[in-house]
Structure formats: structure tokens, C-alpha cells
Design a protein around this motif. Structure first.
Motif, PDB file in Angstrom:
ATOM      1  N   ARG A 131     -33.957 -82.368 -56.796  1.00  0.00           N
ATOM      2  CA  ARG A 131     -34.586 -81.445 -57.741  1.00  0.00           C
ATOM      3  C   ARG A 131     -33.580 -80.851 -58.714  1.00  0.00           C
ATOM      4  N   SER A 132     -32.344 -81.288 -58.651  1.00  0.00           N
ATOM      5  CA  SER A 132     -31.287 -80.777 -59.516  1.00  0.00           C
ATOM      6  C   SER A 132     -31.636 -81.018 -60.980  1.00  0.00           C
ATOM      7  N   SER A 133     -31.099 -80.171 -61.840  1.00  0.00           N
ATOM      8  CA  SER A 133     -31.319 -80.353 -63.277  1.00  0.00           C
ATOM      9  C   SER A 133     -30.329 -81.354 -63.876  1.00  0.00           C
ATOM     10  N   VAL A 134     -29.333 -81.749 -63.109  1.00  0.00           N
ATOM     11  CA  VAL A 134     -28.320 -82.700 -63.575  1.00  0.00           C
ATOM     12  C   VAL A 134     -28.718 -84.109 -63.119  1.00  0.00           C
ATOM     13  N   GLU A 135     -28.928 -84.996 -64.103  1.00  0.00           N
ATOM     14  CA  GLU A 135     -29.436 -86.334 -63.803  1.00  0.00           C
ATOM     15  C   GLU A 135     -28.518 -87.124 -62.870  1.00  0.00           C
ATOM     16  N   ASP A 136     -27.207 -87.060 -63.066  1.00  0.00           N
ATOM     17  CA  ASP A 136     -26.282 -87.808 -62.220  1.00  0.00           C
ATOM     18  C   ASP A 136     -26.354 -87.335 -60.766  1.00  0.00           C
ATOM     19  N   GLN A 137     -26.515 -86.035 -60.568  1.00  0.00           N
ATOM     20  CA  GLN A 137     -26.640 -85.505 -59.214  1.00  0.00           C
ATOM     21  C   GLN A 137     -27.952 -85.951 -58.567  1.00  0.00           C
ATOM     22  N   ARG A 138     -29.022 -86.023 -59.345  1.00  0.00           N
ATOM     23  CA  ARG A 138     -30.309 -86.496 -58.807  1.00  0.00           C
ATOM     24  C   ARG A 138     -30.201 -87.940 -58.341  1.00  0.00           C
TER      25      ARG A 138
ATOM     26  N   VAL B 261     -31.563-106.017 -46.607  1.00  0.00           N
ATOM     27  CA  VAL B 261     -31.950-106.244 -48.011  1.00  0.00           C
ATOM     28  C   VAL B 261     -32.006-104.921 -48.774  1.00  0.00           C
ATOM     29  N   VAL B 262     -32.604-103.898 -48.165  1.00  0.00           N
ATOM     30  CA  VAL B 262     -32.704-102.584 -48.816  1.00  0.00           C
ATOM     31  C   VAL B 262     -31.316-102.022 -49.095  1.00  0.00           C
ATOM     32  N   PHE B 263     -30.429-102.085 -48.099  1.00  0.00           N
ATOM     33  CA  PHE B 263     -29.092-101.546 -48.306  1.00  0.00           C
ATOM     34  C   PHE B 263     -28.256-102.427 -49.213  1.00  0.00           C
ATOM     35  N   GLY B 264     -28.547-103.715 -49.242  1.00  0.00           N
ATOM     36  CA  GLY B 264     -27.896-104.589 -50.214  1.00  0.00           C
ATOM     37  C   GLY B 264     -28.271-104.193 -51.637  1.00  0.00           C
ATOM     38  N   ALA B 265     -29.557-103.874 -51.842  1.00  0.00           N
ATOM     39  CA  ALA B 265     -30.006-103.401 -53.162  1.00  0.00           C
ATOM     40  C   ALA B 265     -29.345-102.070 -53.510  1.00  0.00           C
ATOM     41  N   ALA B 266     -29.211-101.183 -52.524  1.00  0.00           N
ATOM     42  CA  ALA B 266     -28.527 -99.907 -52.756  1.00  0.00           C
ATOM     43  C   ALA B 266     -27.061-100.144 -53.112  1.00  0.00           C
ATOM     44  N   GLY B 267     -26.453-101.143 -52.476  1.00  0.00           N
ATOM     45  CA  GLY B 267     -25.069-101.482 -52.792  1.00  0.00           C
ATOM     46  C   GLY B 267     -24.922-102.013 -54.213  1.00  0.00           C
ATOM     47  N   LEU B 268     -25.866-102.838 -54.642  1.00  0.00           N
ATOM     48  CA  LEU B 268     -25.829-103.336 -56.025  1.00  0.00           C
ATOM     49  C   LEU B 268     -25.994-102.198 -57.022  1.00  0.00           C
ATOM     50  N   ARG B 269     -26.877-101.260 -56.700  1.00  0.00           N
ATOM     51  CA  ARG B 269     -27.074-100.091 -57.567  1.00  0.00           C
ATOM     52  C   ARG B 269     -25.789 -99.266 -57.640  1.00  0.00           C
TER      53      ARG B 269
ATOM     54  N   LEU C 222     -22.766-100.392 -57.145  1.00  0.00           N
ATOM     55  CA  LEU C 222     -21.791-101.186 -57.892  1.00  0.00           C
ATOM     56  C   LEU C 222     -21.996-101.007 -59.390  1.00  0.00           C
ATOM     57  N   TRP C 223     -23.240-101.018 -59.820  1.00  0.00           N
ATOM     58  CA  TRP C 223     -23.558-100.820 -61.237  1.00  0.00           C
ATOM     59  C   TRP C 223     -23.151 -99.414 -61.672  1.00  0.00           C
ATOM     60  N   ALA C 224     -23.416 -98.422 -60.838  1.00  0.00           N
ATOM     61  CA  ALA C 224     -23.092 -97.038 -61.174  1.00  0.00           C
ATOM     62  C   ALA C 224     -21.589 -96.769 -61.114  1.00  0.00           C
ATOM     63  N   ALA C 225     -20.833 -97.590 -60.408  1.00  0.00           N
ATOM     64  CA  ALA C 225     -19.391 -97.378 -60.253  1.00  0.00           C
ATOM     65  C   ALA C 225     -18.647 -97.498 -61.573  1.00  0.00           C
ATOM     66  N   ARG C 226     -19.256 -98.097 -62.556  1.00  0.00           N
ATOM     67  CA  ARG C 226     -18.578 -98.202 -63.848  1.00  0.00           C
ATOM     68  C   ARG C 226     -18.495 -96.849 -64.541  1.00  0.00           C
ATOM     69  N   THR C 227     -19.310 -95.858 -64.108  1.00  0.00           N
ATOM     70  CA  THR C 227     -19.276 -94.533 -64.725  1.00  0.00           C
ATOM     71  C   THR C 227     -18.593 -93.481 -63.856  1.00  0.00           C
ATOM     72  N   GLY C 228     -18.396 -93.750 -62.588  1.00  0.00           N
ATOM     73  CA  GLY C 228     -17.771 -92.742 -61.729  1.00  0.00           C
ATOM     74  C   GLY C 228     -17.206 -93.350 -60.459  1.00  0.00           C
TER      75      GLY C 228
ATOM     76  N   HIS D  30     -17.641 -95.080 -53.042  1.00  0.00           N
ATOM     77  CA  HIS D  30     -17.910 -94.683 -51.650  1.00  0.00           C
ATOM     78  C   HIS D  30     -19.336 -95.076 -51.266  1.00  0.00           C
ATOM     79  N   HIS D  31     -20.276 -94.881 -52.173  1.00  0.00           N
ATOM     80  CA  HIS D  31     -21.664 -95.283 -51.901  1.00  0.00           C
ATOM     81  C   HIS D  31     -21.746 -96.796 -51.695  1.00  0.00           C
ATOM     82  N   LEU D  32     -20.945 -97.532 -52.435  1.00  0.00           N
ATOM     83  CA  LEU D  32     -20.902 -98.987 -52.278  1.00  0.00           C
ATOM     84  C   LEU D  32     -20.390 -99.368 -50.884  1.00  0.00           C
ATOM     85  N   VAL D  33     -19.343 -98.706 -50.428  1.00  0.00           N
ATOM     86  CA  VAL D  33     -18.797 -98.988 -49.089  1.00  0.00           C
ATOM     87  C   VAL D  33     -19.826 -98.601 -48.029  1.00  0.00           C
ATOM     88  N   GLU D  34     -20.493 -97.449 -48.200  1.00  0.00           N
ATOM     89  CA  GLU D  34     -21.534 -97.035 -47.248  1.00  0.00           C
ATOM     90  C   GLU D  34     -22.648 -98.064 -47.161  1.00  0.00           C
TER      91      GLU D  34
END
Length: 194
Positions: free
Chosen positions: A27-34, A69-77, A79-85, A90-94
Motif C-alpha cells: 500500500r506504499s505510495s512509492v512504486e518501487d517499494q510496492r 515455475v512460479v519462483f523461476g518467473a519471480a527470478g526472471l522478474r 533479474l529484469w529489475a536488477a538493472r535498476t537496483g 538478493h531477490h534473484l538469489v532468493e
């Protein structure tokens, strides 16, 4: 996972509570935190489901494959987000660790039965990947724990340099860090049972 029932239920409670808190952080107002909170909520609830003792519920092999499969998709997401932060790494390793554990459970002869070990674990002990993940999460737990010490956070800035007083409880960085710490502790406990 495989272990005594009482600690397993404590792990389920920790991971489910962390996932629920992450849902509230969405519910945060900051999109990256959401976005980060959404991924962490999926991770928390997935870890809670994986930690349910096998004596209570034994999931079929296809459920573990679906989790991979679900966590593989989360890992791909992540990986894509890692280009900005960097924290997305860490989320990729998790996510990778969750794929690894779900795949091990799917390949297990009894698909999660407490009587059998994970696939790939024989007389030679845990595979190298489990050891690497254990080292990573142990280091992450220690580093994040140190960052939560109030003196360390204050030393980084002078008076008034902290978060604005108007920030909501869902936008407080120390609570998000504590959430990540709880999930890393849970991941460490789950990897130790492999």
C-alpha cells in the motif's frame, strides 16, 4: 522441508507473517517499494507453504514443479529489475534458492515425505550449491542484522538526516529490512534441513 514438527510450524508462522506484512507494504505510495513488497510477499507465502511439515500435508510432485515455475518467473522478474537496483540481486538469489529447493522436493522419491532426503543428497552430504546458498544467506543475515542496529543507522547521517516523520509505517526502511532479515533467516533454516 524435513525437520522436527515444532520448529517447522514456527517457520511456517514466521514466513506467513512476513508475507502478510509484505502485502500490507504494497500500500506504499512509492512504486518501487510496492513492487519489491509484492515479490517479497510471494516469497514469504511460498516459503510458508514449503515449510509445512510433511506429516501434516504431503504435496504431490507436480505442486513442487509448479512452485519451481512460479519462483523461476519471480527470478526472471528480479533479474529484469536488477538493472535498476542492486537489491534486486538478493531477490534473484532468493528466487533461485526457492527454485532449487522446489526442484529437489519434486525429484525426491517420496515428494516431501519425512522418511526420505532431498534428491542429490546421498552419503556424500549436501551438494555444493546448498553450501553456497547457506553461506550467502548466513552472510546476508549477519549483514542485515548489523544494519538494523540503531547506532549504525544513526552514524550514517546527522540530526534530521533520517526518514521524514510523515512516512507511513509501510514506507519505513528499517521495517522492510527486518522483513528481508526474517525471510533470510527462514531461508537459512530451510536450507539447513536439506
Amino acid at each position: 522441508m524435513h525437520g522436527p514438527e515444532s520448529p517447522a510450524w514456527l517457520l511456517v508462522a514466521l514466513c506467513a507473517a512476513t508475507g502478510a506484512y509484505c502485502l500490507l507494504r504494497m500500500r506504499s505510495s512509492v512504486e518501487d517499494q510496492r513492487r519489491a513488497a509484492g515479490g517479497e510477499a510471494v516469497m514469504g507465502f511460498g516459503m510458508a507453504a514449503m515449510a509445512v511439515p510433511a506429516a501434516v500435508f504431503t504435496a504431490p510432485a507436480w505442486a513442487w514443479a509448479g512452485g519451481a515455475v512460479v519462483f523461476g518467473a519471480a527470478g526472471l522478474r528480479a533479474l529484469w529489475a536488477a538493472r535498476t537496483g542492486r537489491r534486486h540481486l538478493h531477490h534473484l538469489v532468493e528466487a533461485g534458492a526457492m527454485v532449487y529447493m522446489a526442484a529437489a522436493m519434486a525429484a525426491s522419491p517420496a515428494s516431501g515425505s519425512a522418511a526420505h532426503g532431498h534428491a542429490g543428497h546421498g552419503a556424500f552430504g549436501a551438494p555444493v550449491l546448498t553450501g553456497i546458498l547457506l553461506l550467502y544467506f548466513a552472510g546476508y543475515v549477519l549483514l542485515t542484522g548489523v544494519r538494523l542496529i540503531p547506532g549504525v543507522a544513526v552514524a550514517g547521517g546527522g540530526p534530521g538526516a533520517g526518514a521524514p516523520a510523515a512516512a507511513g509505517w509501510g514506507d519505513r526502511p528499517e521495517l522492510a529490512r527486518a522483513c528481508r532479515l526474517a525471510m533470510a533467516i527462514g531461508m537459512l533454516a530451510m536450507l539447513l534441513t536439506m
